[in-house]
Write an enzyme that holds these catalytic residues in place. Structure first.
Site, PDB file in Angstrom:
ATOM      1  N   GLY A 131       0.841  -1.254  -0.068  1.00  0.00           N
ATOM      2  CA  GLY A 131      -0.012   0.156  -0.112  1.00  0.00           C
ATOM      3  C   GLY A 131       0.854   1.037  -0.103  1.00  0.00           C
ATOM      4  N   ASP A 181       8.202   5.440   9.696  1.00  0.00           N
ATOM      5  CA  ASP A 181       8.001   4.311  10.598  1.00  0.00           C
ATOM      6  C   ASP A 181       8.922   4.111  11.944  1.00  0.00           C
ATOM      7  OD1 ASP A 181       6.074   2.671  11.430  1.00  0.00           O
ATOM      8  OD2 ASP A 181       6.430   1.247   9.994  1.00  0.00           O
ATOM      9  N   HIS A 209       3.682   4.552  11.562  1.00  0.00           N
ATOM     10  CA  HIS A 209       2.530   3.755  10.954  1.00  0.00           C
ATOM     11  C   HIS A 209       1.944   3.089  11.949  1.00  0.00           C
ATOM     12  CE1 HIS A 209       2.917   4.370   6.674  1.00  0.00           C
ATOM     13  NE2 HIS A 209       4.405   4.770   7.053  1.00  0.00           N
ATOM     14  N   ARG A 223       8.271 -11.983  11.091  1.00  0.00           N
ATOM     15  CA  ARG A 223       9.129 -12.190  12.261  1.00  0.00           C
ATOM     16  C   ARG A 223       9.374 -13.470  12.768  1.00  0.00           C
ATOM     17  NH1 ARG A 223       6.252  -6.513  14.421  1.00  0.00           N
ATOM     18  NH2 ARG A 223       6.221  -5.537  12.338  1.00  0.00           N
ATOM     19  N   ASP A 241      -3.725  -1.866  16.781  1.00  0.00           N
ATOM     20  CA  ASP A 241      -3.311  -1.674  15.449  1.00  0.00           C
ATOM     21  C   ASP A 241      -3.219  -0.354  14.912  1.00  0.00           C
ATOM     22  OD1 ASP A 241      -2.613  -2.480  12.785  1.00  0.00           O
ATOM     23  OD2 ASP A 241      -4.288  -4.002  12.801  1.00  0.00           O
ATOM     24  N   GLU A 246      -9.588  -2.417   2.550  1.00  0.00           N
ATOM     25  CA  GLU A 246      -9.770  -3.012   1.488  1.00  0.00           C
ATOM     26  C   GLU A 246     -10.840  -4.076   1.257  1.00  0.00           C
ATOM     27  OE1 GLU A 246      -4.774  -3.576   1.719  1.00  0.00           O
ATOM     28  OE2 GLU A 246      -5.884  -5.544   2.085  1.00  0.00           O
ATOM     29  N   TYR A 300      13.181  40.863  33.044  1.00  0.00           N
ATOM     30  CA  TYR A 300      14.350  40.358  33.800  1.00  0.00           C
ATOM     31  C   TYR A 300      14.181  38.909  33.496  1.00  0.00           C
ATOM     32  CZ  TYR A 300      17.435  38.394  37.279  1.00  0.00           C
ATOM     33  OH  TYR A 300      18.504  37.676  38.198  1.00  0.00           O
TER      34      TYR A 300
HETATM   35  P1  ADQ Z   1       0.739  -4.146   9.200  1.00  0.00           P
HETATM   36  O1  ADQ Z   1       0.644  -4.360  10.741  1.00  0.00           O
HETATM   37  O2  ADQ Z   1       1.559  -4.970   8.331  1.00  0.00           O
HETATM   38  O3  ADQ Z   1       1.177  -2.587   8.725  1.00  0.00           O
HETATM   39  P2  ADQ Z   1      -2.176  -3.664   7.823  1.00  0.00           P
HETATM   40  O4  ADQ Z   1      -2.686  -2.410   7.754  1.00  0.00           O
HETATM   41  O5  ADQ Z   1      -3.298  -4.554   8.189  1.00  0.00           O
HETATM   42  O6  ADQ Z   1      -0.998  -4.169   8.763  1.00  0.00           O
HETATM   43  O7  ADQ Z   1      -1.546  -3.912   6.445  1.00  0.00           O
HETATM   44  C1  ADQ Z   1      -0.944  -5.108   5.650  1.00  0.00           C
HETATM   45  C2  ADQ Z   1      -1.339  -5.108   4.077  1.00  0.00           C
HETATM   46  O8  ADQ Z   1      -0.653  -6.172   3.839  1.00  0.00           O
HETATM   47  C3  ADQ Z   1      -2.490  -4.831   3.461  1.00  0.00           C
HETATM   48  O9  ADQ Z   1      -2.348  -3.761   2.522  1.00  0.00           O
HETATM   49  C4  ADQ Z   1      -2.899  -6.181   3.287  1.00  0.00           C
HETATM   50  O10 ADQ Z   1      -3.338  -6.309   1.979  1.00  0.00           O
HETATM   51  C5  ADQ Z   1      -1.575  -7.120   3.069  1.00  0.00           C
HETATM   52  N1  ADQ Z   1      -1.829  -8.618   3.701  1.00  0.00           N
HETATM   53  C6  ADQ Z   1      -1.724  -8.677   4.977  1.00  0.00           C
HETATM   54  N2  ADQ Z   1      -1.622 -10.122   5.015  1.00  0.00           N
HETATM   55  C7  ADQ Z   1      -1.628 -10.910   3.824  1.00  0.00           C
HETATM   56  C8  ADQ Z   1      -1.557 -11.981   3.284  1.00  0.00           C
HETATM   57  N3  ADQ Z   1      -1.849 -12.951   3.896  1.00  0.00           N
HETATM   58  N4  ADQ Z   1      -1.685 -12.124   1.871  1.00  0.00           N
HETATM   59  C9  ADQ Z   1      -1.585 -10.910   1.145  1.00  0.00           C
HETATM   60  N5  ADQ Z   1      -1.842  -9.738   1.773  1.00  0.00           N
HETATM   61  C10 ADQ Z   1      -1.717  -9.487   3.009  1.00  0.00           C
HETATM   62  C11 ADQ Z   1       1.171  -1.653   9.575  1.00  0.00           C
HETATM   63  C12 ADQ Z   1       0.531  -1.039  10.869  1.00  0.00           C
HETATM   64  C13 ADQ Z   1      -0.826  -0.866  10.523  1.00  0.00           C
HETATM   65  C14 ADQ Z   1      -1.012   0.074   9.395  1.00  0.00           C
HETATM   66  C15 ADQ Z   1      -0.036   0.104   8.195  1.00  0.00           C
HETATM   67  C16 ADQ Z   1      -0.003   0.928   7.337  1.00  0.00           C
HETATM   68  O11 ADQ Z   1       0.738  -1.993  11.808  1.00  0.00           O
HETATM   69  O12 ADQ Z   1      -1.683  -0.742  11.615  1.00  0.00           O
HETATM   70  O13 ADQ Z   1      -2.092   0.070   8.940  1.00  0.00           O
HETATM   71  O14 ADQ Z   1       1.543  -0.190   8.817  1.00  0.00           O
HETATM   72  O15 ADQ Z   1       0.575   2.250   7.886  1.00  0.00           O
END
Ligand code: ADQ
Length: 729
Positions: free
Chosen positions: A30, A143, A167, A313, A374, A382, A501
């Site tokens: 994204g 970040d 983020h 991780r 989060d 999405e 002062y």
């Molecule tokens: P993330 O913790 O990684 O990001 P998130 O905002 O949910 O979490 O975004 C993850 C992205 O990864 C989404 O665009 C999603 O489509 C994709 N994704 C996740 N799992 C997937 C899978 N199994 N297969 C394919 N695509 C997958 C961090 C912060 C969030 C914050 C974002 C952006 O923790 O809170 O929203 O950054 O700032």
């Protein structure tokens, strides 16, 4: 075209070393999409780690990586060793900052060696930026991995335009203060010109922490740091709207939808997609399903729960344990309720390609996004966007930043199993018209503030903040203006100094007795006053006994209690005053003193002052408003005024102020040179009555009636010393 340097821990390109050589692949996250829009407006370069450690490559390969990244992807690598990745990335970023900022304090590790690695890698990033940044480049850092980088970059490039976007959540002060390196982290961030957060809560938490830990005041998100204006603001990150809303038209997505429909006839689909992370609340979600099936046997064989978890991780222990816990829970629930023809949970532990992910969004009747904490959560946005038919129900945790924008979903507290079980029942029976009605509103909102708009707004505010800084810089006494001031001073036959002062001639101290003038300052004032062409007047809010004992023999004009007492030759009162009102006001101030630890009352002959510099800044901000409110009501029929100075509230007879006192001197002679310097609101009264020829200087960066600002109190002394020297020539 200006250049934009985007800086993040990871590049949107991954490099792998296979038998046949190095392989480059681009990832379209994204963030990459949002920032992609800026590529059209700016000539952009992305700086970050390419995903391969430097131990695995030789010098020649690194050279090849560098040139190919630049020519094909407009990226520049920061090479990190395996040790860096262990300590800075898996270590401090993900074992200290990540759990702390998500309120998992029990998982936080405080280890000096990890912190040092974090510092070292942030330093390394700043070296790379310094190497490639040009004079006009804009730098946008992303970040929690790089929170020290704004400061390090500022040290190398003092005039750079630097933005930082955070983020993940910024926790409340009570959590943030647990970090041993909290001040360094804040100072690191304050190297930026603008710091962005997903929600107002995070912005507020950050401002509150800078206020309480570093003492910086702020108004409407604007922080007045020592010598710069910095902005903290909210920019809820959006998604690439079109990509998700049009996905269903893509034949590849269509194929996946058909496949899914075939294998899932006549069943309601509940979807869950996350990185496998303890903040996402996956085990809790599984427990909800367990309870739901237990209490609602009629739903058995009627629903399918699709659980997608992306590996994340995997080297960190808590993540390994979580993986095991989820595996066991899935096994237990499937074992308990499953039948020959029905498995309640379909569990995939992998990253899904875009067509499958969007096909799943499309067919899912319900999506469960229930993180325990989060920053934003983009899955929620999405899912709603992909629902082109409008049908589908999102159950969303109130602990996700996205809940602030998606109020039409079913919002739940992820810690309440009861609430979530009920929400699931409600979602599965919600009438279609209601689903469509709710989703349409949110779709419009997500479309309006998509990731492109998010990125552009952030950049706009960054440019705007820089402009504000420049306007403020223009108000700062320039070297040319200072030369003119010195020359006017030299040529003048009669010169008047009007000097505040506290905060002007000495730094601001908490307690009155700490602010005694040092020998150097006394000497300086003596020297200035000794010149027969000069008249030096000190205008203070302090009581006359203190001022007389400190300055009585220097030959200065003196003004005390903000203009109540004046000494040209002898002390006199500016007009006859009474203090019989004190009995009514004192108990109120005493009440506030008792309720605000660290604050105290000072009693002067004709005024009462409540000092709160040593009190907790947040608490006193609230108390000041309450106190003033109360005093305004109480003094309505008394001839009194309430004055707010630097960390003080003063009650005194009305019509008395420094300006009125200053006029005594201003009107007394035909001056060729006047210099007035002050730092707080009470000095504005003096600035207001000055004639046009006067130079007026405000200490600090806030707005003022003064003609110029000086960055700090030290600059006042430097200027006065130069004037004293100029007088000798
Ligand atoms: P993330 O913790 O990684 O990001 P998130 O905002 O949910 O979490 O975004 C993850 C992205 O990864 C989404 O665009 C999603 O489509 C994709 N994704 C996740 N799992 C997937 C899978 N199994 N297969 C394919 N695509 C997958 C961090 C912060 C969030 C914050 C974002 C952006 O923790 O809170 O929203 O950054 O700032």
């Amino acid at each position: 075209m200006r250049r934009l340097l985007i800086v993040s821990n990871r590049l949107p390109v991954t490099i792998e070393k296979r038998k046949d050589g190095l392989h480059f692949s681009q990832s379209a996250g994204g963030l990459a999409t949002g920032l992609g829009s800026l590529y059209k407006l700016y000539d952009s370069i992305w700086i970050g780690w390419p995903g391969i450690t430097s131990d695995k490559t030789n010098k020649e390969e690194r050279g090849h990586i560098e040139s190919r990244l630049m020519s094909e992807f407009a990226c520049h690598p920061v090479f990190l060793s395996q040790n860096d990745i262990e300590k800075y990335y898996h270590g401090f970023s993900n074992k200290t900052l990540w759990p702390l900022f998500h309120y998992f304090t029990q998982y936080v590790i405080h280890e000096k060696s990890l912190w040092e690695a974090y510092r070292r890698v942030n330093e390394l990033f700043s070296e790379v930026i310094y190497e490639i940044a040009g004079k006009d480049d804009i730098i946008w850092i992303h970040d929690y991995h790089l929170m020290l980088l704004p400061k390090y970059t500022r040290q190398r490039l003092p005039d750079a335009e630097i933005g930082f976007f955070h983020h993940i959540p910024f926790p409340s002060f009570e959590i943030f203060r647990l970090l041993p390196w909290r001040n360094e982290i804040l100072e690191g961030l304050l190297g930026a010109d603008i710091i962005g957060f997903h929600t107002d809560d995070y912005t507020r938490h950050f401002l509150s922490s800078t206020h309480r830990l570093l003492g910086y005041e702020y108004t409407m998100g604007q922080i007045n740091a020592d010598d710069r204006i910095i902005r903290a603001d909210t920019f809820p990150m959006g998604i690439a709207y079109e990509r998700f809303s049009k996905a269903v038209q893509d034949p590849k997505v269509q194929r996946e939808i058909t496949k899914l429909r075939k294998s899932l006839p006549e069943r309601k689909i509940i979807l869950s997609v996350d990185r496998l992370d303890y903040t996402k609340g996956i085990p809790q979600r599984l427990e909800v399903l367990n309870t739901f099936l237990e209490r609602n046997p009629m739903y058995r064989e009627k629903i399918i729960f699709i659980l997608i978890a992306t590996p994340s991780r995997t080297q960190v222990n808590h993540y390994k344990l979580l993986k095991r816990q989820i595996d066991e829970l899935v096994g237990r629930i499937n074992g308990k309720y499953g039948t020959i023809g029905w498995t309640p949970i379909w569990y995939l532990y992998r990253y899904l390609p875009f067509p499958i992910l969007t096909a799943l969004y499309n067919v899912a009747d319900v999506c469960l996004v229930t993180p325990l904490r989060d920053g934003m959560n983009l899955i929620a946005k999405e899912y709603i966007t992909a629902k082109t038919s409008g049908k589908g129900v999102l159950i969303l945790s109130e602990m996700a930043g996205a809940a602030k924008e998606l109020g039409e979903t079913i919002i739940v507290n992820p810690n309440s199993r009861e609430e979530m079980v009920e929400a699931l029942a409600k979602a599965l029976t919600m009438p279609e018209e209601e689903q469509i009605e709710r989703n349409r509103v949110m779709q419009k909102r997500i479309q309006r503030y998509d990731v492109v708009r998010w990125a552009e707004e952030f950049m706009d505010r960054l440019v705007h903040t820089k402009k504000l800084q420049k306007e403020m810089d223009a108000r700062i006494l320039s070297p040319e203006m200072k030369t003119r001031l010195l020359s006017d001073y030299r040529n003048a036959k009669r010169r008047l100094f009007l000097l505040d002062y506290d905060g002007t001639l000495i730094p601001f101290f908490g307690k009155p007795q700490e602010a005694r003038p040092g020998e150097n300052l006394l000497q300086l004032l003596r020297k200035l006053a000794a010149d027969p062409r000069n008249e030096v007047v000190l205008l203070s809010g302090r009581d006359k006994e203190t001022i007389e004992s400190w300055f009585g023999t220097l030959g200065l004009g003196l003004v005390c209690e903000h203009g109540v007492w004046i000494k040209e030759d002898e002390w006199e009162m500016i007009e006859p005053l009474t203090d019989d009102w004190k009995g009514e006001i004192r108990p109120i101030l005493e009440l506030y003193m008792d309720r605000t630890p660290g604050s105290f009352i000072e009693e002067k002959e004709f005024s009462l002052v409540w000092h709160y510099r040593k009190a907790d800044p947040e608490l006193s901000t609230t108390r000041v408003r309450e106190l003033i409110d109360e005093l305004v009501n109480l003094t309505a029929n008394l001839n009194l005024q309430i004055l707010e100075g630097s960390k003080v509230v003063e009650v005194k007879n009305s019509g008395i102020n420094k300006g009125r006192a200053a006029l005594r001197w201003i009107a007394g002679e035909d001056w060729n040179f006047i210099l007035a310097i002050g730092d707080d609101r009470t000095d504005e009264d003096s600035f207001e009555v000055l004639p046009e020829i006067a130079y007026s200087l405000k200490v600090g960066l806030s707005s003022s009636l003064a003609r110029f600002n000086l960055k700090s109190q030290r600059d006042v002394l430097l200027l006065l010393e130069e004037l004293a020297l100029a007088g000798l020539r």
